[in-house]
Scaffold this motif. Sequence first.
Motif, PDB file in Angstrom:
ATOM      1  N   PRO A 290       1.145  -1.166   0.083  1.00 26.02           N
ATOM      2  CA  PRO A 290      -0.018   0.245   0.288  1.00 26.02           C
ATOM      3  C   PRO A 290       0.868   1.213   0.091  1.00 26.02           C
ATOM      4  CG  PRO A 290       0.352  -1.178   2.028  1.00 26.02           C
ATOM      5  CD  PRO A 290       0.752  -2.019   1.154  1.00 26.02           C
ATOM      6  N   PRO A 291       0.269   2.087  -0.181  1.00 27.36           N
ATOM      7  CA  PRO A 291       0.984   3.606  -0.480  1.00 27.36           C
ATOM      8  C   PRO A 291       1.601   3.941   0.875  1.00 27.36           C
ATOM      9  CG  PRO A 291      -0.984   3.276  -1.804  1.00 27.36           C
ATOM     10  CD  PRO A 291      -0.556   2.447  -1.492  1.00 27.36           C
ATOM     11  N   LEU A 292       2.150   4.410   1.281  1.00 27.86           N
ATOM     12  CA  LEU A 292       2.335   5.246   2.663  1.00 27.86           C
ATOM     13  C   LEU A 292       1.684   6.862   2.444  1.00 27.86           C
ATOM     14  CD1 LEU A 292       6.017   4.532   3.031  1.00 27.86           C
ATOM     15  CD2 LEU A 292       4.305   3.044   3.650  1.00 27.86           C
ATOM     16  N   PHE A 293       1.233   7.253   1.433  1.00 31.84           N
ATOM     17  CA  PHE A 293       0.711   8.126   1.343  1.00 31.84           C
ATOM     18  C   PHE A 293      -1.207   8.709   0.824  1.00 31.84           C
ATOM     19  CE2 PHE A 293       5.055   9.489   2.300  1.00 31.84           C
ATOM     20  CZ  PHE A 293       4.937  10.036   3.435  1.00 31.84           C
ATOM     21  N   ASN A 294      -2.076   8.926   0.819  1.00 30.15           N
ATOM     22  CA  ASN A 294      -3.507   8.781   0.280  1.00 30.15           C
ATOM     23  C   ASN A 294      -3.703  10.028  -0.043  1.00 30.15           C
ATOM     24  OD1 ASN A 294      -3.894   9.814   2.198  1.00 30.15           O
ATOM     25  ND2 ASN A 294      -5.220   8.211   2.978  1.00 30.15           N
TER      26      ASN A 294
ATOM     27  N   SER B  62      -6.779   5.562  -8.593  1.00 28.11           N
ATOM     28  CA  SER B  62      -6.207   4.171  -8.660  1.00 28.11           C
ATOM     29  C   SER B  62      -5.020   3.393  -7.613  1.00 28.11           C
ATOM     30  CB  SER B  62      -7.700   3.529  -9.549  1.00 28.11           C
ATOM     31  OG  SER B  62      -6.033   3.225 -10.297  1.00 28.11           O
ATOM     32  N   LEU B  63      -5.577   2.796  -7.358  1.00 29.83           N
ATOM     33  CA  LEU B  63      -4.364   1.967  -6.454  1.00 29.83           C
ATOM     34  C   LEU B  63      -3.423   1.402  -7.848  1.00 29.83           C
ATOM     35  CD1 LEU B  63      -6.075   0.481  -3.085  1.00 29.83           C
ATOM     36  CD2 LEU B  63      -4.275   2.456  -3.599  1.00 29.83           C
ATOM     37  N   ASP B  64      -3.694   0.240  -8.965  1.00 32.13           N
ATOM     38  CA  ASP B  64      -2.893   0.862  -9.760  1.00 32.13           C
ATOM     39  C   ASP B  64      -3.058   1.280 -11.187  1.00 32.13           C
ATOM     40  OD1 ASP B  64      -5.790   1.101 -10.995  1.00 32.13           O
ATOM     41  OD2 ASP B  64      -6.350  -0.889 -12.004  1.00 32.13           O
ATOM     42  N   GLU B  65      -3.594   2.947 -10.774  1.00 29.90           N
ATOM     43  CA  GLU B  65      -2.136   3.559 -11.357  1.00 29.90           C
ATOM     44  C   GLU B  65      -1.429   4.149 -10.630  1.00 29.90           C
ATOM     45  OE1 GLU B  65      -6.839   5.366 -13.382  1.00 29.90           O
ATOM     46  OE2 GLU B  65      -6.137   6.063 -12.034  1.00 29.90           O
ATOM     47  N   TYR B  66      -1.414   3.897  -9.396  1.00 31.37           N
ATOM     48  CA  TYR B  66      -0.401   4.438  -8.581  1.00 31.37           C
ATOM     49  C   TYR B  66       0.737   3.630  -8.867  1.00 31.37           C
ATOM     50  CZ  TYR B  66       2.513   4.034  -4.356  1.00 31.37           C
ATOM     51  OH  TYR B  66       3.541   3.633  -3.372  1.00 31.37           O
ATOM     52  N   GLU B  67       0.426   2.226  -9.168  1.00 33.84           N
ATOM     53  CA  GLU B  67       1.406   1.139  -8.941  1.00 33.84           C
ATOM     54  C   GLU B  67       2.049   1.009 -10.078  1.00 33.84           C
ATOM     55  OE1 GLU B  67       3.128  -2.924  -7.379  1.00 33.84           O
ATOM     56  OE2 GLU B  67       3.072  -0.529  -7.133  1.00 33.84           O
ATOM     57  N   ALA B  68       1.311   1.463 -10.880  1.00 35.08           N
ATOM     58  CA  ALA B  68       1.444   1.860 -13.007  1.00 35.08           C
ATOM     59  C   ALA B  68       2.875   2.762 -12.557  1.00 35.08           C
ATOM     60  CB  ALA B  68       0.656   2.009 -13.647  1.00 35.08           C
TER      61      ALA B  68
ATOM     62  N   ILE C 102      -5.616   9.394  -4.008  1.00 34.58           N
ATOM     63  CA  ILE C 102      -5.286   7.734  -4.281  1.00 34.58           C
ATOM     64  C   ILE C 102      -6.429   6.769  -3.021  1.00 34.58           C
ATOM     65  CG2 ILE C 102      -3.656   5.728  -4.492  1.00 34.58           C
ATOM     66  CD1 ILE C 102      -0.895   7.670  -4.211  1.00 34.58           C
ATOM     67  N   GLU C 103      -6.811   6.292  -4.024  1.00 37.05           N
ATOM     68  CA  GLU C 103      -8.000   5.189  -3.119  1.00 37.05           C
ATOM     69  C   GLU C 103      -8.572   4.480  -4.242  1.00 37.05           C
ATOM     70  OE1 GLU C 103     -10.546   8.137  -2.445  1.00 37.05           O
ATOM     71  OE2 GLU C 103     -11.219   8.577  -4.061  1.00 37.05           O
ATOM     72  N   GLY C 104      -8.992   3.275  -4.016  1.00 31.26           N
ATOM     73  CA  GLY C 104      -9.664   2.139  -4.500  1.00 31.26           C
ATOM     74  C   GLY C 104      -8.904   1.355  -5.995  1.00 31.26           C
ATOM     75  N   GLY C 105      -9.998   0.649  -6.496  1.00 27.11           N
ATOM     76  CA  GLY C 105      -9.548  -0.159  -7.756  1.00 27.11           C
ATOM     77  C   GLY C 105      -9.418  -0.993  -7.299  1.00 27.11           C
ATOM     78  N   ASN C 106      -9.595  -2.405  -8.298  1.00 30.55           N
ATOM     79  CA  ASN C 106      -9.862  -3.799  -8.186  1.00 30.55           C
ATOM     80  C   ASN C 106      -8.337  -4.570  -7.997  1.00 30.55           C
ATOM     81  OD1 ASN C 106     -11.528  -6.453  -7.900  1.00 30.55           O
ATOM     82  ND2 ASN C 106     -11.597  -6.578 -10.177  1.00 30.55           N
ATOM     83  N   ILE C 107      -8.137  -4.251  -6.769  1.00 27.91           N
ATOM     84  CA  ILE C 107      -6.711  -4.667  -6.442  1.00 27.91           C
ATOM     85  C   ILE C 107      -6.265  -5.672  -4.676  1.00 27.91           C
ATOM     86  CG2 ILE C 107      -5.794  -2.202  -7.666  1.00 27.91           C
ATOM     87  CD1 ILE C 107      -5.241  -3.276  -3.747  1.00 27.91           C
ATOM     88  N   HIS C 108      -4.712  -6.524  -5.091  1.00 28.84           N
ATOM     89  CA  HIS C 108      -4.922  -6.876  -4.564  1.00 28.84           C
ATOM     90  C   HIS C 108      -3.793  -6.864  -4.046  1.00 28.84           C
ATOM     91  CE1 HIS C 108      -7.931  -9.658  -3.140  1.00 28.84           C
ATOM     92  NE2 HIS C 108      -8.266 -10.769  -4.303  1.00 28.84           N
TER      93      HIS C 108
ATOM     94  N   ARG D 170      -6.423   0.183   6.008  1.00 31.17           N
ATOM     95  CA  ARG D 170      -6.114   1.971   6.092  1.00 31.17           C
ATOM     96  C   ARG D 170      -6.995   1.806   4.106  1.00 31.17           C
ATOM     97  NH1 ARG D 170      -2.070   6.495   6.053  1.00 31.17           N
ATOM     98  NH2 ARG D 170      -1.218   5.395   4.076  1.00 31.17           N
ATOM     99  N   TYR D 171      -6.715   1.246   3.307  1.00 32.95           N
ATOM    100  CA  TYR D 171      -7.443   0.843   1.737  1.00 32.95           C
ATOM    101  C   TYR D 171      -8.487  -0.114   1.755  1.00 32.95           C
ATOM    102  CZ  TYR D 171      -3.592   4.278   0.386  1.00 32.95           C
ATOM    103  OH  TYR D 171      -2.236   5.812  -0.027  1.00 32.95           O
ATOM    104  N   GLY D 172      -8.907  -0.737   2.900  1.00 33.39           N
ATOM    105  CA  GLY D 172     -10.007  -1.006   3.054  1.00 33.39           C
ATOM    106  C   GLY D 172      -9.232  -2.630   2.819  1.00 33.39           C
ATOM    107  N   HIS D 173      -7.827  -3.537   2.754  1.00 37.03           N
ATOM    108  CA  HIS D 173      -7.626  -5.055   2.099  1.00 37.03           C
ATOM    109  C   HIS D 173      -6.719  -4.926   3.349  1.00 37.03           C
ATOM    110  CE1 HIS D 173      -8.459  -4.633  -2.082  1.00 37.03           C
ATOM    111  NE2 HIS D 173      -7.943  -3.076  -2.374  1.00 37.03           N
ATOM    112  N   GLY D 174      -6.101  -6.631   3.181  1.00 44.99           N
ATOM    113  CA  GLY D 174      -5.605  -6.704   3.880  1.00 44.99           C
ATOM    114  C   GLY D 174      -5.852  -8.426   3.929  1.00 44.99           C
ATOM    115  N   ASP D 175      -7.708  -9.354   5.348  1.00 41.79           N
ATOM    116  CA  ASP D 175      -7.585 -10.952   4.583  1.00 41.79           C
ATOM    117  C   ASP D 175      -7.391 -10.487   3.600  1.00 41.79           C
ATOM    118  OD1 ASP D 175      -7.131 -10.136   7.421  1.00 41.79           O
ATOM    119  OD2 ASP D 175      -9.695 -10.182   7.557  1.00 41.79           O
TER     120      ASP D 175
END
Length: 149
Positions: free
Chosen positions: A13-17, A35-41, A89-95, A135-140
């Motif tokens: 996850p990004p440290l800053f949103n 989106s989180l996937d755009e950030y990753e790109a 930075i938020e959302g997206g269909n990611i893991h 914080r981004y709604g992920h984990g489990d």
Amino acid sequence: MARPKKRRIVGQPPLFNSFKPTGVMKKDLPAISMSLDEYEAIRLTDYVGMDHEKAAAEMEISRSTFTRLIEQARCKAASLLVEGKEIQIEGGNIHFRGNVIRCLDCDTMFAAGFDEHIQVCPSCGSKNLIDVARRYGHGDCCGEYIKRS
């Protein structure tokens, strides 16, 4: 009927949103969502230095999909720089592949797996920790996906 979008893989996850120009009140700025996937790109190509083919493989998507993502992300980053917009930075269909834990007392950040349940900061012993992926709604969900892969 269109097929469902495949989940994209983000390293951690990004440290800053949120990013905004200094000297302007947040309430006065138009905001755009990245989106989180755009950030990753952007992270993989412009920060890490991967070519499109390797970055697409890292995110488990096609090269053409990756190219569309990076173009969208760069356009949004340009809006921040040229027009002075805020990026959230938020959302997206990611893991996420991995997680980051941040201590709010000493500001130490450290990598953690999703199966680890860290309760105390290894640097200062504080229990005042933030699980950044959650914080981004992920984990489990991400931990389960990584185990299956």
